[in-house]
Motif scaffolding. Sequence first.
Motif, mmCIF file in Angstrom:
data_model
loop_
_atom_site.group_PDB
_atom_site.id
_atom_site.type_symbol
_atom_site.label_atom_id
_atom_site.label_comp_id
_atom_site.label_asym_id
_atom_site.label_seq_id
_atom_site.Cartn_x
_atom_site.Cartn_y
_atom_site.Cartn_z
ATOM 1 N N UNK A 184 0.850 -1.193 0.000
ATOM 2 C CA UNK A 184 0.000 0.000 0.000
ATOM 3 C C UNK A 184 0.885 1.241 0.000
ATOM 4 N N UNK A 185 0.601 2.160 -0.898
ATOM 5 C CA UNK A 185 1.328 3.429 -0.933
ATOM 6 C C UNK A 185 0.396 4.559 -0.525
ATOM 7 N N UNK A 186 0.967 5.573 0.077
ATOM 8 C CA UNK A 186 0.153 6.710 0.495
ATOM 9 C C UNK A 186 0.968 7.710 1.262
ATOM 10 N N UNK A 187 0.339 8.301 2.263
ATOM 11 C CA UNK A 187 0.990 9.331 3.071
ATOM 12 C C UNK A 187 0.683 9.088 4.541
ATOM 13 N N UNK A 188 1.606 9.548 5.376
ATOM 14 C CA UNK A 188 1.417 9.499 6.820
ATOM 15 C C UNK A 188 1.567 10.910 7.363
ATOM 16 N N UNK A 189 0.554 11.347 8.077
ATOM 17 C CA UNK A 189 0.646 12.661 8.698
ATOM 18 C C UNK A 189 1.757 12.651 9.746
ATOM 19 N N UNK B 35 7.079 16.659 4.586
ATOM 20 C CA UNK B 35 6.492 15.329 4.724
ATOM 21 C C UNK B 35 7.012 14.426 3.603
ATOM 22 N N UNK B 36 6.550 13.207 3.555
ATOM 23 C CA UNK B 36 7.045 12.273 2.546
ATOM 24 C C UNK B 36 5.983 11.232 2.233
ATOM 25 N N UNK B 37 6.178 10.553 1.108
ATOM 26 C CA UNK B 37 5.324 9.409 0.805
ATOM 27 C C UNK B 37 5.603 8.314 1.835
ATOM 28 N N UNK C 138 20.062 13.196 -14.697
ATOM 29 C CA UNK C 138 18.967 14.005 -14.174
ATOM 30 C C UNK C 138 18.974 13.971 -12.652
ATOM 31 N N UNK C 139 18.362 14.970 -12.061
ATOM 32 C CA UNK C 139 18.240 15.065 -10.599
ATOM 33 C C UNK C 139 16.770 15.191 -10.256
ATOM 34 N N UNK C 140 16.334 14.414 -9.249
ATOM 35 C CA UNK C 140 14.929 14.365 -8.863
ATOM 36 C C UNK C 140 14.763 14.944 -7.471
ATOM 37 N N UNK C 141 13.750 15.785 -7.318
ATOM 38 C CA UNK C 141 13.426 16.345 -6.001
ATOM 39 C C UNK C 141 11.929 16.193 -5.770
ATOM 40 N N UNK C 142 11.568 15.657 -4.601
ATOM 41 C CA UNK C 142 10.163 15.454 -4.248
ATOM 42 C C UNK C 142 9.858 16.192 -2.957
#
Length: 293
Positions: free
Chosen positions: A206-211, A225-227, A280-284
């Motif tokens: 399961x993917x999502x977010x955590x407060x 925050x993060x995934x 390439x460089x990735x930023x989330x």
Amino acid sequence: MNYRITHRTTCNYRSPVPVGKHVACLRPRVLPNQTLIKSELSVLPVPVSITERVDYFGNIQYFFIVQEPHKQLVVEARSEVRVEAGPALPMPKDSLPWEEVVRLLPLDQSAAGLQAYEFGFESPRIKQRPEFASYALQSFTPQRPILEGLLDLTARIHNDFRFDPKVTNVRTTTEEVFRKRRGVCQDFAHFQIACLRSLRLSARYVSGYLRTHPPPGKPRLVGADASHAWISAYCPGYGWVGLDPTNNLVPSTEHVTIAWGRDYGDVSPLYGVIQGGGAHALHVAVDIEEIEA
């Protein structure tokens, strides 16, 4: 709990990319305890086309094509959701013995049973191994109720493995995570699923977010925050039970579900194929803000 979520991905390329085809899996699912109030996706440069589709597992995906030279791609998903507490778990001691669950799963011809059975096999990133079964059997002793075993396994992974974002990446195998006993939420979810499938139990990623909460006296940092990733395991007579081995808890109102699948590869937030671009460089950046109903 009501949340406003912003997930912004920025990809910078060394040289121009004339054409890029991408898939985004960033829209929260609609569930009995999760209501999607609104959701939108913006992409720069503006795509020549963007289409929405439902994948095999019922997740919403966006397929888009950028067809102009660009050295930066920005994809931002903005959503508002309401998350309520799900039904209470039954008393763990009252659940079926785990061996009985293994016996019943192949015999269950209901829609729910057939769907669950699909999540009992190997997947591209998760293999069944004797060493995973041996680790799991310390929690799944003979005739132990399945919920007791699931909660015990979750706690053991939380205690035995150390959160360390520097030692793994999206290509790290579950076998390597087991050897190092370190990793991140994705790794711990993959490992717990591997343990359960090695016992012929069904589990999904399961993917999502955590407060998250800032330290006492510190302000909330926007974009910090993060995934997140966790698992759900199938228990006949109850359904899917969420388990978060990273935090040793059962997901509730502070977890927001985006998608589920066999492993991370089915629910990657953003992937695609580009022409050119070079390095390439990735930023989330992810921001989860509690809002009033």
